[in-house]
Design a protein around this motif. Structure first.
Motif, short mmCIF file in Angstrom:
data_model
loop_
_atom_site.label_atom_id
_atom_site.label_comp_id
_atom_site.label_asym_id
_atom_site.label_seq_id
_atom_site.Cartn_x
_atom_site.Cartn_y
_atom_site.Cartn_z
N THR A 192 20.60 35.30 66.11
CA THR A 192 21.71 35.79 66.84
C THR A 192 21.38 36.64 67.85
OG1 THR A 192 22.82 36.04 64.77
CG2 THR A 192 24.02 37.10 66.31
N LYS A 314 29.71 32.75 72.42
CA LYS A 314 28.39 33.28 72.52
C LYS A 314 27.73 33.36 73.54
CE LYS A 314 27.42 32.31 67.31
NZ LYS A 314 28.58 31.50 67.19
N PHE A 345 31.39 36.42 67.53
CA PHE A 345 30.43 36.38 66.50
C PHE A 345 31.45 36.48 65.10
CE2 PHE A 345 28.05 37.51 70.05
CZ PHE A 345 27.15 36.78 69.95
#
Ligand SMILES: NC(=O)c1ccc[n+]([C@@H]2O[C@H](COP(=O)([O-])OP(=O)(O)OC[C@H]3O[C@@H](n4cnc5c(N)ncnc54)[C@H](O)[C@@H]3O)[C@@H](O)[C@H]2O)c1
Length: 356
Positions: A192, A314, A345
């Protein structure tokens, strides 16, 4: 059984529509085109054998007149929000060129509108399907260098004619880095993006008004730190991507992310680089071909692709955090964990129909 057909209304008949056109399959049927330029409409009429009644200078008129399943929007990004909203409002699936908008909150609004209307929203980010990124992804997934913890990425090119980017505030980020960032997400699917610190600049020979060269550090979860450079004002083509993992290093050198003349070298931990043809067996094809195969399936009710509007948030979060950092003298800006980008997210129940 006959192939299902997706009736498409094309909006914006410039460069990217020309790139997409040869990659469409038998499922595609153009039922209308929109562009203020008569010569572009005339060329599309010939290419797709359209009647005069299928040619429009204005999207609203086209949406009112044309029966279609999907609207493909390849106009300048500052038009996207209004045009995508209009197409969703009348219940059409939408595929929009990247960047989906120039603003994260707008992009999140479009994702929510599409969910509420029960249609798909997709973003034309095809570069992750390049042979290069598919080869590197397969190599990393097979454990070629162990667990990646450091990466060094450089891709800038001489593009002295700013063309459609002449007035862009962020030419390198919106036009180029969006593809790079999406490719990082493809290569490191379990990581991430945590934060970015970004510096933008213009060499004296640059013809751009905005920061056409960008340097950044990007930290991902799992201890992966990536040093980034991208832009349009290098004096010669520059592509180098080096990834270091617990078991060794991979070095890729070439001309540009979209050019398949890539050389690959692999080194074991603490060893020397040696050539390694990691792309053998990975088919070379235009990345829009697999992109459209996935898009067709998604529109017809299949799996959500990585380029859905929701997944693409994202990339938008990374871009917008980069812009925030540039505006803040290069300070570190959180990405995941930043309340501003929460929609990118957030966990969504994939089984719910509204997740489309
Ligand atoms: N995925 C990729 O590899 C890729 C490559 C290039 C461009 N793009 C993106 O595609 C989008 C378009 O870029 P391009 O290079 O094709 O630009 P372009 O200038 O070549 O084409 C844009 C077209 O939109 C038309 N247009 C302008 N206003 C319009 C309106 N109100 N309604 C309908 N049409 C209108 C113009 O007349 C022109 O034909 C941009 O968002 C760009 O970032 C993506």
């Amino acid at each position: 059984m006959s192939e299902p057909v997706i009736r498409c209304l094309w909006v914006g008949l410039g460069a990217v529509t020309g790139i997409m056109r040869p990659q469409l399959g038998p499922w595609h049927r153009a039922v209308g085109v929109v562009d203020p330029r008569p010569e572009a409409r005339a060329a599309a009429q010939v290419a797709w054998s359209l009647p005069d009644s299928a040619l429009f200078a204005d999207l609203d008129r086209a949406l009112a007149a044309v029966e279609c399943d999907a609207v493909i929007i390849n106009t300048p990004a500052d038009l996207h929000f209004a045009q995508i909203s209009a197409a969703i409002a009348v219940g059409r699936h939408v595929l929009a060129a990247k960047p989906v908008t120039n603003d994260f909150a707008e992009a999140a609004t479009l994702v929510a509108l599409a969910r509420a209307r029960g249609v798909t929203l997709s973003v034309g980010q095809q570069i992750r399907y390049n042979r290069h990124y598919r080869s590197v992804a397969a190599f990393l997934a097979a454990g070629g260098i162990g667990e990646a913890q450091a990466a060094f990425f450089m891709n800038s090119k001489p593009r002295p004619n700013p063309a459609n980017l002449a007035r862009s505030d962020q030419p390198a980020l919106y036009e180029n880095a969006c593809h790079h960032f999406d490719s990082f997400l493809a290569l490191f699917p379990d990581r991430t993006p945590e934060y970015i610190a970004c510096d933008g600049f213009r060499p004296s020979w640059s013809t751009y008004v905005g920061p056409c060269m960008v340097n950044a550090t990007i930290a991902f979860s799992g201890g992966l730190h990536l040093l980034y450079h991208g832009g349009f004002s290098s004096q010669a083509p520059m592509y180098e991507f080096r990834i270091e993992g617990s078991a060794g290093a991979l070095r890729c050198r070439g001309l540009h992310m979209s050019n398949d003349t890539m050389g690959y070298e692999v080194a074991p931990a603490l060893g020397q680089f040696a050539s390694s043809a990691i792309d053998v067996g990975v088919e070379a094809q235009d990345p829009f071909r697999p992109f459209f195969a996935h898009w067709r399936d998604y529109v017809l009710g299949g799996a959500e692709p990585p380029f859905s509007g929701r997944n693409n948030l994202k990339v938008m979060a990374m871009l917008c955090a980069a812009i925030d950092s540039l505006a803040g003298d290069g300070r570190r800006v959180a990405i995941a964990g930043n309340p501003r980008y929460e929609a990118a997210f957030a966990r969504v129940d994939a089984a719910a129909p509204s997740a489309r």
